[in-house]
Design an enzyme around this catalytic site. Sequence first.
Site: not given
Length: 255
Positions: A49, A60
């Site tokens: 990824e 995030d």
Amino acid sequence: MNRIEKVMRGVKENNEKAFIPYIMAGDGGLHALPQQITFLEKAGVTAIEIGIPFSDPVADGPVIQAAGIRSLEEGTTLKSVIQTIATVRPIVHIPLIIMTYMNPIIAYGIENFIEDSYNAGIDGLILPDLPVEEEELIAPLTEKYGIEIIRLVTLTSPLDRIREISSKGKGFVYAVTVNGTTGVRQEFDNQVGEYLKRIKSVSTLPVFAGFGISTPLHVEEMTQHCDGVIVGSQIVEFFSKNELSSIEGLIRAAK
């Protein structure tokens, strides 16, 4: 057959557990990206990824946010990442999956982005801010070019929604194992195992656990309940410190 679908079939047929690392493209400079990809393939990962730095990365945690800032300071763009992936694709055989948000794709031009991604050999997309209800923005083009959308389910997703999400595509279901953003965690809620089993009970696709997984023990624990793991913040941190043997230790824990 898309590389992701082919690899997922192999994992299932061989009764294996998958390991997908997340890396931030451009952290340390884009010249490091091909080296990271080839190292990870040689170390035995299932797929990779590849994160795209973005100024508002809502999914995030602090480690990946910091890596994204370093990457943006290096001048990394979505286009430059795709161009770099294209240079390494001829020698890399595992699936490569881009993780990004919709704003950079819209700024790029959706059709141009999908066409360039296909030409670069990108196999899938993870788009945390694209709900199933709005996939028509991009899904017709990903289907046209054979690029898989990897969809996420969360601890709060109702069973009917999990069933709906897992009925789409030919890749895997990304099961978010914490409430909140990505990031290293010391322990998980004791209900996570039951949550993963519940997803597997209705999913027609392999189920991979992600968010917060940071130790070999975490990897071993999670793979008891699902088909594989996705490890991000810890991989990003190890790469930033050049601790390659620690990355290999995480990967071995899934075997």
